[in-house]
Motif scaffolding. Structure first.
Motif, PDB file in Angstrom:
ATOM      1  N   LYS A   1      66.655 -31.604  21.631  1.00 27.28           N
ATOM      2  CA  LYS A   1      66.321 -30.180  21.703  1.00 27.28           C
ATOM      3  C   LYS A   1      66.212 -29.603  20.291  1.00 27.28           C
ATOM      4  CE  LYS A   1      68.083 -25.962  23.957  1.00 27.28           C
ATOM      5  NZ  LYS A   1      69.183 -25.449  24.809  1.00 27.28           N
ATOM      6  N   GLY A   2      67.116 -29.999  19.412  1.00 22.87           N
ATOM      7  CA  GLY A   2      67.063 -29.542  18.023  1.00 22.87           C
ATOM      8  C   GLY A   2      65.856 -30.083  17.290  1.00 22.87           C
ATOM      9  N   ALA A   3      65.543 -31.355  17.514  1.00 25.96           N
ATOM     10  CA  ALA A   3      64.377 -31.964  16.865  1.00 25.96           C
ATOM     11  C   ALA A   3      63.084 -31.281  17.291  1.00 25.96           C
ATOM     12  CB  ALA A   3      64.321 -33.458  17.174  1.00 25.96           C
ATOM     13  N   ASP A   4      63.075 -30.699  18.494  1.00 26.76           N
ATOM     14  CA  ASP A   4      61.890 -29.964  18.953  1.00 26.76           C
ATOM     15  C   ASP A   4      61.626 -28.712  18.125  1.00 26.76           C
ATOM     16  OD1 ASP A   4      61.212 -31.763  20.932  1.00 26.76           O
ATOM     17  OD2 ASP A   4      62.076 -30.586  22.566  1.00 26.76           O
ATOM     18  N   LEU A   5      62.574 -28.306  17.293  1.00 29.30           N
ATOM     19  CA  LEU A   5      62.373 -27.154  16.409  1.00 29.30           C
ATOM     20  C   LEU A   5      61.645 -27.533  15.113  1.00 29.30           C
ATOM     21  CD1 LEU A   5      65.807 -25.442  16.954  1.00 29.30           C
ATOM     22  CD2 LEU A   5      63.572 -24.479  17.548  1.00 29.30           C
ATOM     23  N   TRP A   6      61.401 -28.814  14.898  1.00 29.75           N
ATOM     24  CA  TRP A   6      60.710 -29.293  13.695  1.00 29.75           C
ATOM     25  C   TRP A   6      59.403 -28.539  13.440  1.00 29.75           C
ATOM     26  CZ3 TRP A   6      60.796 -31.777   9.257  1.00 29.75           C
ATOM     27  CH2 TRP A   6      59.650 -32.367   8.750  1.00 29.75           C
ATOM     28  N   PRO A   7      58.496 -28.420  14.418  1.00 31.08           N
ATOM     29  CA  PRO A   7      57.242 -27.705  14.130  1.00 31.08           C
ATOM     30  C   PRO A   7      57.466 -26.246  13.722  1.00 31.08           C
ATOM     31  CG  PRO A   7      57.098 -28.843  16.244  1.00 31.08           C
ATOM     32  CD  PRO A   7      58.516 -28.960  15.773  1.00 31.08           C
ATOM     33  N   VAL A   8      58.485 -25.608  14.259  1.00 33.88           N
ATOM     34  CA  VAL A   8      58.788 -24.219  13.903  1.00 33.88           C
ATOM     35  C   VAL A   8      59.157 -24.141  12.423  1.00 33.88           C
ATOM     36  CG1 VAL A   8      60.332 -22.263  14.331  1.00 33.88           C
ATOM     37  CG2 VAL A   8      59.553 -23.692  16.245  1.00 33.88           C
ATOM     38  N   LEU A   9      60.075 -25.005  11.988  1.00 32.43           N
ATOM     39  CA  LEU A   9      60.529 -24.980  10.599  1.00 32.43           C
ATOM     40  C   LEU A   9      59.407 -25.360   9.638  1.00 32.43           C
ATOM     41  CD1 LEU A   9      63.583 -24.407   9.682  1.00 32.43           C
ATOM     42  CD2 LEU A   9      63.362 -24.968  12.074  1.00 32.43           C
ATOM     43  N   ILE A  10      58.619 -26.346  10.000  1.00 29.36           N
ATOM     44  CA  ILE A  10      57.546 -26.796   9.114  1.00 29.36           C
ATOM     45  C   ILE A  10      56.437 -25.751   9.029  1.00 29.36           C
ATOM     46  CG2 ILE A  10      55.766 -28.573   8.822  1.00 29.36           C
ATOM     47  CD1 ILE A  10      58.770 -29.232   8.030  1.00 29.36           C
ATOM     48  N   THR A  11      56.161 -25.062  10.120  1.00 31.65           N
ATOM     49  CA  THR A  11      55.170 -23.988  10.080  1.00 31.65           C
ATOM     50  C   THR A  11      55.688 -22.830   9.243  1.00 31.65           C
ATOM     51  OG1 THR A  11      54.311 -24.675  12.225  1.00 31.65           O
ATOM     52  CG2 THR A  11      53.753 -22.451  11.500  1.00 31.65           C
ATOM     53  N   LEU A  12      56.969 -22.522   9.345  1.00 34.55           N
ATOM     54  CA  LEU A  12      57.579 -21.483   8.510  1.00 34.55           C
ATOM     55  C   LEU A  12      57.513 -21.882   7.037  1.00 34.55           C
ATOM     56  CD1 LEU A  12      58.940 -18.748   8.893  1.00 34.55           C
ATOM     57  CD2 LEU A  12      61.117 -19.937   9.058  1.00 34.55           C
ATOM     58  N   LYS A  13      57.750 -23.150   6.748  1.00 43.51           N
ATOM     59  CA  LYS A  13      57.637 -23.664   5.381  1.00 43.51           C
ATOM     60  C   LYS A  13      56.204 -23.492   4.862  1.00 43.51           C
ATOM     61  CE  LYS A  13      56.689 -27.954   3.111  1.00 43.51           C
ATOM     62  NZ  LYS A  13      55.510 -27.412   2.475  1.00 43.51           N
ATOM     63  N   ALA A  14      55.221 -23.853   5.691  1.00 45.15           N
ATOM     64  CA  ALA A  14      53.817 -23.736   5.285  1.00 45.15           C
ATOM     65  C   ALA A  14      53.448 -22.277   5.014  1.00 45.15           C
ATOM     66  CB  ALA A  14      52.907 -24.332   6.359  1.00 45.15           C
ATOM     67  N   TRP A  15      53.946 -21.366   5.850  1.00 46.75           N
ATOM     68  CA  TRP A  15      53.688 -19.945   5.639  1.00 46.75           C
ATOM     69  C   TRP A  15      54.291 -19.502   4.299  1.00 46.75           C
ATOM     70  CZ3 TRP A  15      56.550 -15.527   4.961  1.00 46.75           C
ATOM     71  CH2 TRP A  15      55.866 -14.314   5.086  1.00 46.75           C
ATOM     72  N   GLY A  16      55.528 -19.929   4.028  1.00 54.67           N
ATOM     73  CA  GLY A  16      56.166 -19.598   2.753  1.00 54.67           C
ATOM     74  C   GLY A  16      55.406 -20.174   1.567  1.00 54.67           C
ATOM     75  N   ASP A  17      54.918 -21.423   1.703  1.00 52.34           N
ATOM     76  CA  ASP A  17      54.120 -22.031   0.634  1.00 52.34           C
ATOM     77  C   ASP A  17      52.866 -21.204   0.363  1.00 52.34           C
ATOM     78  OD1 ASP A  17      55.926 -24.130   0.468  1.00 52.34           O
ATOM     79  OD2 ASP A  17      54.641 -25.567   1.516  1.00 52.34           O
TER      80      ASP A  17
END
Length: 174
Positions: A85-101
């Motif tokens: 369930k936690g690993a399913d949050l990977w796309p959320v964090l990576i998309t947030l990272k991309a937005w920050g970049d």
């Protein structure tokens, strides 16, 4: 609106924000995805107070996003690992990272964190694609359709909030 009330809404996004929308929770998840497992390492890397980290970790364990695993019997020591369930949050964090970049990094930052695909060795970036035709999609390419239950919930919440606002205005005027 209090964050606890978000979990009562007929909206998956509101319910998710109620669980993982706190900034400290997102930073804890960043550390777990970067390989930090131990309480003290997560605390050092985030700067969060031990009390707040303890509370957030208990919440993440209760939500089954993180599991607490014993790694030493004497003395008893635990580490934290993401669940499926936690690993399913990977796309959320990576998309947030991309937005920050894209919107918050400066040119001298170069890259702060690169994602390399292990199988081919190439850099990877998140993309949202249609599962049927594989075309990349943006908000302008999508239609959002709310369920009848979500429409009803939004109407009821709007009416309740309008009544609260009217009462507040009457109190301030009187």
């Amino acid at each position: 609106m209090k964050i606890e009330r978000l979990s009562d809404q007929v909206c998956s996004m509101a319910r998710a924000v109620a669980v993982v929308g706190d900034p400290w929770t997102l930073m804890i998840l960043r550390e777990l995805f970067l390989g930090s497992r131990r309480f003290e390492t997560i605390r050092e890397q985030t700067g969060i107070s031990p009390q707040l980290l303890s509370r957030r970790m208990k919440d993440l364990v209760a939500e089954e996003i993180v599991q607490r695993v014993t790694y030493s019997e004497r003395p008893v020591r635990h580490e934290f690992r993401l669940t499926a369930k936690g690993a399913d949050l990977w796309p959320v964090l990576i998309t947030l990272k991309a937005w920050g970049d894209r919107h918050l990094s400066s040119p001298q930052d170069n890259y702060l964190l690169e994602l390399t695909h292990r199988d081919c060795g190439h850099l990877a970036n998140p993309h949202l694609a249609c599962p049927a035709c594989h075309a990349l999609v943006s908000p302008m390419d999508m239609d959002a359709t709310m369920s009848p239950a979500m429409i009803e919930d939004r109407q009821a919440r709007g009416a309740a909030n309008s009544q609260t606002l009217a009462r507040t205005r009457r109190t301030k005027a009187g």
